[in-house]
Design an enzyme around this catalytic site. Structure first.
Site, PDB file in Angstrom:
ATOM      1  N   ASP A  55      -6.803   4.275  -4.816  1.00 15.54           N
ATOM      2  CA  ASP A  55      -7.477   3.959  -3.228  1.00 15.54           C
ATOM      3  C   ASP A  55      -8.147   5.701  -3.239  1.00 15.54           C
ATOM      4  O   ASP A  55      -8.472   6.205  -4.080  1.00 15.54           O
ATOM      5  CB  ASP A  55      -6.448   3.677  -2.128  1.00 15.54           C
ATOM      6  CG  ASP A  55      -7.165   3.469  -1.142  1.00 15.54           C
ATOM      7  OD1 ASP A  55      -7.762   2.181  -0.811  1.00 15.54           O
ATOM      8  OD2 ASP A  55      -7.273   3.960   0.072  1.00 15.54           O
ATOM      9  N   LYS A  80       0.763  -1.233   0.137  1.00 16.31           N
ATOM     10  CA  LYS A  80       0.046  -0.122   0.090  1.00 16.31           C
ATOM     11  C   LYS A  80       0.903   1.226  -0.083  1.00 16.31           C
ATOM     12  O   LYS A  80       1.938   1.109   0.458  1.00 16.31           O
ATOM     13  CB  LYS A  80      -0.806   0.072   1.428  1.00 16.31           C
ATOM     14  CG  LYS A  80      -2.019   0.863   1.185  1.00 16.31           C
ATOM     15  CD  LYS A  80      -3.152   0.111   0.473  1.00 16.31           C
ATOM     16  CE  LYS A  80      -4.349   0.977   0.278  1.00 16.31           C
ATOM     17  NZ  LYS A  80      -5.525   0.011  -0.408  1.00 16.31           N
TER      18      LYS A  80
HETATM   19  P1  NDP Z   1     -12.799   7.846  -3.078  1.00 19.16           P
HETATM   20  O1  NDP Z   1     -11.693   8.838  -3.086  1.00 19.16           O
HETATM   21  O2  NDP Z   1     -13.319   7.590  -4.498  1.00 19.16           O
HETATM   22  O3  NDP Z   1     -13.996   8.272  -2.156  1.00 19.16           O
HETATM   23  C1  NDP Z   1     -13.531   8.309  -0.811  1.00 19.16           C
HETATM   24  C2  NDP Z   1     -15.104   8.845  -0.143  1.00 19.16           C
HETATM   25  O4  NDP Z   1     -15.046   8.517   1.230  1.00 19.16           O
HETATM   26  C3  NDP Z   1     -15.411  10.246  -0.346  1.00 19.16           C
HETATM   27  O5  NDP Z   1     -16.901  10.213  -0.133  1.00 19.16           O
HETATM   28  C4  NDP Z   1     -14.827  10.821   0.697  1.00 19.16           C
HETATM   29  O6  NDP Z   1     -15.556  12.016   1.187  1.00 19.16           O
HETATM   30  C5  NDP Z   1     -15.156   9.681   1.683  1.00 19.16           C
HETATM   31  N1  NDP Z   1     -14.069   9.867   2.968  1.00 19.16           N
HETATM   32  C6  NDP Z   1     -12.767   9.905   2.558  1.00 19.16           C
HETATM   33  N2  NDP Z   1     -12.097  10.150   3.850  1.00 19.16           N
HETATM   34  C7  NDP Z   1     -13.053  10.333   4.574  1.00 19.16           C
HETATM   35  C8  NDP Z   1     -12.991  10.785   6.046  1.00 19.16           C
HETATM   36  N3  NDP Z   1     -11.877  10.634   6.886  1.00 19.16           N
HETATM   37  N4  NDP Z   1     -14.104  11.180   6.829  1.00 19.16           N
HETATM   38  C9  NDP Z   1     -15.271  10.757   6.086  1.00 19.16           C
HETATM   39  N5  NDP Z   1     -15.540  10.597   4.881  1.00 19.16           N
HETATM   40  C10 NDP Z   1     -14.372  10.276   3.989  1.00 19.16           C
HETATM   41  O7  NDP Z   1     -12.282   6.348  -2.460  1.00 19.16           O
HETATM   42  P2  NDP Z   1     -12.671   4.864  -2.840  1.00 19.16           P
HETATM   43  O8  NDP Z   1     -14.211   4.776  -2.914  1.00 19.16           O
HETATM   44  O9  NDP Z   1     -11.697   4.299  -3.655  1.00 19.16           O
HETATM   45  O10 NDP Z   1     -12.190   4.366  -1.143  1.00 19.16           O
HETATM   46  C11 NDP Z   1     -13.276   4.092  -0.247  1.00 19.16           C
HETATM   47  C12 NDP Z   1     -12.818   3.282   0.753  1.00 19.16           C
HETATM   48  O11 NDP Z   1     -12.904   2.099   0.017  1.00 19.16           O
HETATM   49  C13 NDP Z   1     -11.372   3.270   1.360  1.00 19.16           C
HETATM   50  O12 NDP Z   1     -11.345   2.936   2.721  1.00 19.16           O
HETATM   51  C14 NDP Z   1     -10.501   2.642   0.501  1.00 19.16           C
HETATM   52  O13 NDP Z   1      -9.514   1.929   1.264  1.00 19.16           O
HETATM   53  C15 NDP Z   1     -11.247   1.310   0.296  1.00 19.16           C
HETATM   54  N6  NDP Z   1     -11.158   0.507  -0.841  1.00 19.16           N
HETATM   55  C16 NDP Z   1     -11.083   1.030  -2.008  1.00 19.16           C
HETATM   56  C17 NDP Z   1     -11.020   0.254  -3.090  1.00 19.16           C
HETATM   57  C18 NDP Z   1     -10.754   0.809  -4.770  1.00 19.16           C
HETATM   58  O14 NDP Z   1     -10.729  -0.209  -5.534  1.00 19.16           O
HETATM   59  N7  NDP Z   1     -10.891   2.014  -4.771  1.00 19.16           N
HETATM   60  C19 NDP Z   1     -10.768  -1.174  -3.005  1.00 19.16           C
HETATM   61  C20 NDP Z   1     -10.984  -1.838  -1.672  1.00 19.16           C
HETATM   62  C21 NDP Z   1     -11.278  -0.921  -0.563  1.00 19.16           C
HETATM   63  P3  NDP Z   1     -14.768  13.565   0.832  1.00 19.16           P
HETATM   64  O15 NDP Z   1     -15.099  13.522  -0.636  1.00 19.16           O
HETATM   65  O16 NDP Z   1     -15.610  14.349   1.496  1.00 19.16           O
HETATM   66  O17 NDP Z   1     -13.351  13.282   1.222  1.00 19.16           O
HETATM   67  O1  2IT Z   2      -7.953  -1.337  -0.768  1.00 19.82           O
HETATM   68  C1  2IT Z   2      -7.590  -2.101  -1.826  1.00 19.82           C
HETATM   69  O2  2IT Z   2      -8.005  -3.232  -1.913  1.00 19.82           O
HETATM   70  C2  2IT Z   2      -7.454  -1.077  -3.054  1.00 19.82           C
HETATM   71  N1  2IT Z   2      -7.471   0.087  -2.722  1.00 19.82           N
HETATM   72  C3  2IT Z   2      -7.404  -1.723  -4.229  1.00 19.82           C
HETATM   73  C4  2IT Z   2      -6.074  -2.115  -4.614  1.00 19.82           C
HETATM   74  C5  2IT Z   2      -5.737  -2.536  -6.117  1.00 19.82           C
HETATM   75  O3  2IT Z   2      -4.568  -2.988  -6.036  1.00 19.82           O
HETATM   76  O4  2IT Z   2      -6.519  -2.839  -6.881  1.00 19.82           O
END
Ligand code: NDP
Ligand code: 2IT
Length: 448
Positions: free
Chosen positions: A170, A130
């Site tokens: 992420d 990560k």
């Molecule tokens: P994005 O940046 O696309 O979206 C993040 C969302 O979460 C936004 O709505 C943001 O709001 C909100 N957010 C972020 N930080 C905070 C905080 N401290 N408090 C409250 N809300 C918050 O990210 P992703 O959708 O890609 O990721 C979301 C989660 O999913 C993370 O935990 C990530 O690790 C996990 N994840 C992502 C994967 C992926 O493929 N993208 C895979 C597996 C897990 P704002 O715009 O106001 O910051």
């Molecule tokens: O938390 C996660 O699994 C991710 N942000 C995606 C990682 C990846 O390599 O696709």
């Protein structure tokens, strides 16, 4: 969290606490895993002889570096960048990059640690890693984001490669950022390889990767309801937090399967829409305009906007899907969900729930699937993107989606079977941690 009963694990944890003092997220993630593996540790004296647990709680490598970049006013800015190469037993380090002001060594280490178990559960050949930076993309221009990504890669390039370490997105890192970073890597190395996943399909990415985490999350919930309750998702009320990549495609798939998703949130507040979230409006605001959720309530008359993101968990639902960030569900939020009759909680975000919240779910007999299992669909399709890049072929959306469904169904059964084997059927925390550990540890033992 209670004391560890097993003397060996208690000693391991004490050393981790000393070595990583003050790193609360990392310590929380390690403590949870050590608790979960108590039922099996005595059956594996080889883990102790080979220091398997000690090696799993220590990243193989942690890289920290300076990222200088020029803002639109011509001033130099400096951020801090990281890459944790946590464990490479099962394949190249694999995991996303997070750009958010809260990124620090504790956050990237907890994410890298969890990623190792998650990637093991997918059954694909990927180790865990990560990274990210304490850069805040909010309010930055296109040019600033591009220059930042290029500077970030100027350093990271030397540490990664298709057979070494393959980053992805992420929080704060999507197709746009991945594209700029991939471009900079290619310029510097003069080679076109699958060194990044989450690329746009026009830029050698996989169809279905954008949707994969959210879709996968709903697929595992659907399998949970099918296999344990003989029900489908039709008519279920769902609450979702977040409004980014994971949230949007969780809302999309849950709605496609007949559920009604009534919330979305961001770091400032949440919207409640009793008619169900209008996905097209949400996508326009978030994906096209990069706007705020307050806009949603202005455009959709049935929606109410509430300040404060935590309030989303006070809305009664059958299924809760946290898709924002770590520790977004605390003890009070979890108890409110239980009192309001939630049946299942599945984590789209990594470590969405505090230890107190997890305890409330387990005590309330909630079907609770931790992020390691529930959000593995994203990295699974990243694994499929690596395969396609290596083959120099692209699969259709349907082909990728079908493979994703199979992987999520398999993860559900792997985790459920492991929970049964540990004598705690339906405790998916124990199931995910034990199944992940057994897979990674076998490879570590073979490799000496
Ligand atoms: P994005 O940046 O696309 O979206 C993040 C969302 O979460 C936004 O709505 C943001 O709001 C909100 N957010 C972020 N930080 C905070 C905080 N401290 N408090 C409250 N809300 C918050 O990210 P992703 O959708 O890609 O990721 C979301 C989660 O999913 C993370 O935990 C990530 O690790 C996990 N994840 C992502 C994967 C992926 O493929 N993208 C895979 C597996 C897990 P704002 O715009 O106001 O910051
Ligand atoms: O938390 C996660 O699994 C991710 N942000 C995606 C990682 C990846 O390599 O696709």
């Amino acid at each position: 969290m209670q004391q560890l009963k097993n003397a060996y694990l208690a000693r391991v944890y004490e050393a981790v606490e000393q070595r990583n003092a003050g790193e609360s997220e990392f310590l929380q993630a390690v403590q949870e895993v050590l608790h979960s593996i108590e039922p099996v540790i005595d059956q594996h004296p080889e883990f102790i002889q080979n220091a398997i647990i000690e090696r799993l709680v220590e990243p193989e490598r942690l890289i920290q570096f300076q990222i200088p970049w020029t803002d639109d006013q011509g001033n130099m800015q400096v951020n801090r960048g990281f890459r944790v190469q946590h464990n490479s037993a099962l394949g190249p380090y694999k995991g996303g990059l997070r750009f958010h002001p809260s990124v620090n060594p504790s956050v990237v280490k907890f994410l890298g640690f969890e990623q190792t178990f998650k990637n093991a559960l997918t059954g694909l050949p990927m180790g865990g890693g990560k990274g990210g930076a304490d850069f805040d993309p909010k309010g930055k221009s296109e040019g600033e984001v591009k220059r930042f990504c290029q500077s970030y890669m100027t350093e990271l390039t030397r540490h990664i490669g298709q057979f070494t370490d393959v980053p992805a997105g992420d929080i704060g890192v999507g197709r746009r950022e991945v594209g700029y970073m991939f471009g900079q890597y290619k310029r510097m190395q003069n080679e076109f390889t699958g060194v990044f996943t989450g690329k746009h399909p026009d830029n050698s990415g996989s169809l279905g990767r954008k949707e994969a985490t959210g879709y996968g999350l709903v697929y595992i919930v659907a399998e949970l309801f099918r296999s344990l309750k003989n029900e489908d998702l039709k008519g279920k009320t769902v609450t979702v937090s977040g409004s980014g990549n994971v949230a949007i495609y969780a809302i999309d798939k849950a709605t496609q399967l007949g559920a009604k998703v009534v919330t979305a949130s961001d770091s400032a507040g949440y919207v409640y829409d009793e008619n169900g979230i209008d996905l097209a409006v949400l996508q326009q605001i978030k994906e096209v305009e990069r706007g705020r959720l307050t806009e949603y309530a202005k455009r959709v008359p049935t929606a109410q906007y509430h300040e404060g993101s935590g309030g989303v968990w006070s809305i009664p639902c059958d299924i809760a899907l946290p898709c924002a960030t770590q520790n977004e569900i605390d003890g009070d939020s979890a108890r409110a969900l239980v009192q309001n009759g939630v049946i299942a909680v599945a984590e789209g975000s990594n470590m969405s729930t505090t230890p107190e919240g997890v305890e409330a779910f387990l005590e309330g007999n909630i079907l609770y699937i931790p992020g390691k299992a529930a959000n593995a669909g994203g990295v699974a399709v990243s694994g499929l993107e690596m395969s396609q890049n290596s083959l120099r072929l692209g699969w259709s959306f349907e082909e990728v989606d079908e493979k994703l469904q199979t992987i999520m169904v398999n993860i559900f059964h792997t985790v459920y079977d492991a929970s049964k084997a540990c004598g705690v059927p339906g405790n998916f925390v124990v199931g995910a941690n034990v199944a992940g550990l057994l897979k990674v540890s076998q490879a570590m033992l073979w490799q000496g």
